[in-house]
Enzyme design. Structure first.
Site, PDB file in Angstrom:
ATOM      1  CG  ASP A 120      -2.011   0.920   1.372  1.00 50.65           C
ATOM      2  OD1 ASP A 120      -2.515   1.245   0.767  1.00 50.65           O
ATOM      3  OD2 ASP A 120      -1.687   2.036   2.221  1.00 50.65           O
ATOM      4  CD  GLU A 157      -2.440   2.549  -3.431  1.00 50.33           C
ATOM      5  OE1 GLU A 157      -3.068   2.887  -4.012  1.00 50.33           O
ATOM      6  OE2 GLU A 157      -1.381   2.483  -2.559  1.00 50.33           O
TER       7      GLU A 157
HETATM    8  C1  NOJ Z   1      -4.096   2.699  -1.055  1.00 48.50           C
HETATM    9  C2  NOJ Z   1      -5.401   2.239  -0.201  1.00 48.50           C
HETATM   10  O1  NOJ Z   1      -5.851   1.715  -1.397  1.00 48.50           O
HETATM   11  C3  NOJ Z   1      -6.289   3.048   0.511  1.00 48.50           C
HETATM   12  O2  NOJ Z   1      -8.064   2.587   0.809  1.00 48.50           O
HETATM   13  C4  NOJ Z   1      -6.443   3.662   1.620  1.00 48.50           C
HETATM   14  O3  NOJ Z   1      -7.774   4.670   2.061  1.00 48.50           O
HETATM   15  C5  NOJ Z   1      -4.691   4.436   1.228  1.00 48.50           C
HETATM   16  N1  NOJ Z   1      -3.869   4.118   0.764  1.00 48.50           N
HETATM   17  C6  NOJ Z   1      -4.355   4.444   2.910  1.00 48.50           C
HETATM   18  O4  NOJ Z   1      -3.832   3.465   3.189  1.00 48.50           O
END
Ligand code: NOJ
Length: 598
Positions: A229, A293
């Site tokens: 993430d 991500e």
């Molecule tokens: C990306 C995640 O996909 C999202 O859902 C989340 O709120 C943020 N990162 C913070 O962790």
């Protein structure tokens, strides 16, 4: 005839964690990966929230869908201030989802069905309920416990101002002031997201060691991959200097100039050391993968994350956010290939996820692109048009080279639920922007499985809790029960496409080559895409199969187009019209004589 690859027979092994995934170390290069949002998948105990026993019971549905892996959104103990992206314990399961034994059972049974498991790790920040953060609050300023986070004294005469001007990505300041043990206002801590999500300090060796250990913990339990993430945000400028210009407001950098490169928390050079050491951890377990991500507009900077010795793959956000427009899609596809080919990493193709609007709604609006900064639920939606385009987009996406992601409910053609009452909304984005940004709840509504009314089989009969977000009555038309076996349904389109994709050596990982315009009436550049049509050929890299390959033609133009002479249609997203491919339709073809020369 296309034959599906055999699914391994379930093993009677009694020890769940000992059951390894089927051997194929490069499985991820062309995999179809289902994003499973546990809270909204299937509720086994009737409390209105999805859980792991619910997943276990529905694994056969996913096996039948034809996916190769599941990516689970965070399932750890969490106060759920950000739907589980605020993790209090990285080595356990939240009781609302089940237990570690339930996770073991899911991993084991999925492996038995030939499905791999990817879990979500959130390294940028934890929860304010994480033991380390509680220790830091108790230990006070200057303590070792506070060095695991970013604690600073405030500015101003009595420290009443935040240490710098950074803004939270969710809205509001990125700093929160704590009350010290003596009851007085004290230091501030950094949270790039909600105040309940304090950022870890990646300059701390303890933080680094802890996360490597967390990776090992889950690899040992059988996880086949990690989705990382907010992967580009981990390291911060030690001076925590102010941000000039629009980035102070939490937006992401928009360019590739030196100013953006020197961003104090976005995509800093030293973040790569972390992923090189994570890669060494992953490499000790065969077939394990790391997927980042990373929202970065600069392709060259993004490529560094998938260079040898770092991550295996990154999500393709330029593709996900792209408008339903052939020329722009062509640009994004070419850009994606140009980024990945030199470093040998497979591209990923993603149409939607739990952070963005559902595609059926998006493609049914006049503006079909998506932006995190400008989510807009005020536009009219033409659901029939959006569904037609989503079907065409699904076949286009699944024909591209590399791996593909399917966000749960995409296979049913679910639309964005835009009318959730304010008092039921849960997303911190909604709350922290006072509703100016509708947030992400509308894409996270629990799945409709069966029956004519909510909870549509999401919860069992006699459930005590309602689904944690309300399901629209209109979803009676898009339940799994309703769509299964209906040849015109989105579900059957996904099933057939995934089945062909799995059986066809030319699809998934491997090369692709663009076709000239199918009518020969090419646009300005003569390239596929210029006239509103995207057409390309796939042929197995190793000449596998019968060598015939598969061609894909997506018609995004306003009129029908002809297909290559002698083409046999393997699958089409909408019926052909007198042999012509109608607008907003994609077809997969076997072309006589094989794909056109590159
Ligand atoms: C990306 C995640 O996909 C999202 O859902 C989340 O709120 C943020 N990162 C913070 O962790």
């Amino acid at each position: 005839m296309l034959e599906a690859r055999p699914v391994p027979t379930p093993s009677p092994a009694s020890s769940p964690v000992s059951l390894a995934a089927p051997p194929d170390p490069a499985w991820w290069r062309g995999a179809a990966i289902y994003q499973l949002y546990v809270r909204s998948f299937a509720d086994s105990d009737g409390d209105g929230t999805g859980d792991l026993p619910g997943v276990l019971a529905r694994l056969p549905y996913l096996a039948e869908l034809g996916i190769d892996a599941i990516w689970f959104n965070p399932w750890y103990p969490s106060p759920m201030s950000d739907a589980g992206y605020d993790i209090a314990d990285y080595r356990d399961i939240d009781p609302v989802f089940g237990t570690l034994a339930d996770a073991d059972a899911v991993i084991s049974e999925a492996h038995a069905l030939g499905i791999r498991i990817i879990i979500d790790i959130v390294p940028n920040h934890g929860s304010d309920q994480h033991q380390w953060f509680r220790e830091a609050l108790a230990a006070g300023p200057g303590s070792a416990a506070r060095t695991r986070f970013h604690f600073r004294n405030g500015l101003g005469r009595s420290g009443e101002l935040p240490p710098n001007n950074w803004q939270s990505i969710f809205g509001g300041p990125a700093w929160t002031r704590v009350t010290e043990a003596d009851g007085r206002p004290g230091q501030w801590y950094l949270h790039l997201f909600a105040p309940e999500q304090p950022d870890f300090n990646w300059a701390s060796p303890e933080v680094r060691a802890e996360f490597e250990d967390v990776l090992r913990f889950w690899f040992e339990r059988g996880a086949d991959g990690i989705r990382i993430d907010s992967a580009a945000l981990l390291t911060k400028d030690p001076a925590l200097s102010d941000i000039d210009g629009p980035d102070a407001a939490g937006s992401r950098p928009s360019g590739s100039g030196p100013a953006e490169r020197a961003h104090p928390y976005q995509d800093r050079d030293d973040v790569h050391e972390i992923y090189r050491s994570w890669r060494a951890v992953a490499d000790a377990y065969p077939g394990r993968v790391l997927i980042g991500e990373i929202w970065l507009p600069d392709a060259a900077r993004l490529a560094r994350y998938v260079s040898p010795g770092e991550l295996h793959a990154v999500f393709n956000f330029p593709y996900l956010t792209c408008a339903w427009d052939a020329a722009r899609l062509r640009e994004v596809i070419d850009g994606t290939l140009a980024l990945h080919t030199p470093v040998g990493a497979p591209p990923t193709w993603v149409l939607s996820n739990h952070d963005v609007d559902r595609i059926v709604s998006r493609y049914g609006r006049s503006k079909t692109s998506f932006s995190l900064q400008a989510r807009d639920h005020s536009q009219p939606v033409d659901l029939a048009l959006g569904t037609r385009r989503a079907r065409a987009a699904a076949l286009l996406t699944m024909a591209l080279p590399g791996s593909v992601y399917v966000y749960q409910g995409e296979e049913l053609g679910l639309w964005e639920v835009e009318d959730i009452p304010a008092e039921l909304r849960q997303d911190p984005i909604w709350h922290r922007t006072s509703g100016r940004d509708p947030g992400r709840d509308g894409s996270r509504v629990p799945l409709p499985w069966a029956g004519p009314e909510p909870p549509f089989g999401f919860s069992p009969p006699g459930a005590t809790g309602r689904p944690w977000l309300p399901q629209p009555a209109g979803w009676r038309e898009v339940t799994v029960e309703r769509e299964a076996g209906d040849p015109g349904s989105m579900l059957e389109l996904y099933r057939r496409a995934l089945r062909i994709r799995r059986a066809e050596p030319a699809l998934g990982d491997g090369p692709m080559s663009w076709r000239p315009d199918p009518d020969g009436a090419s646009g300005a550049s003569g390239a596929s895409g210029a006239s509103g049509v995207l057409a390309f050929d796939r042929r197995a890299a190793d000449g596998g199969g019968d060598g015939a390959g598969v061609s894909c033609v997506a018609n995004l133009s306003g009129g029908p187009v002809s297909l290559p002479a002698g083409a046999e249609v393997l699958l089409a997203s909408s019926p052909l019209d007198g042999g012509l491919l109608p607008p907003d339709t994609t077809a997969w073809l076997r072309v006589q004589g094989g794909p056109a020369a590159g």
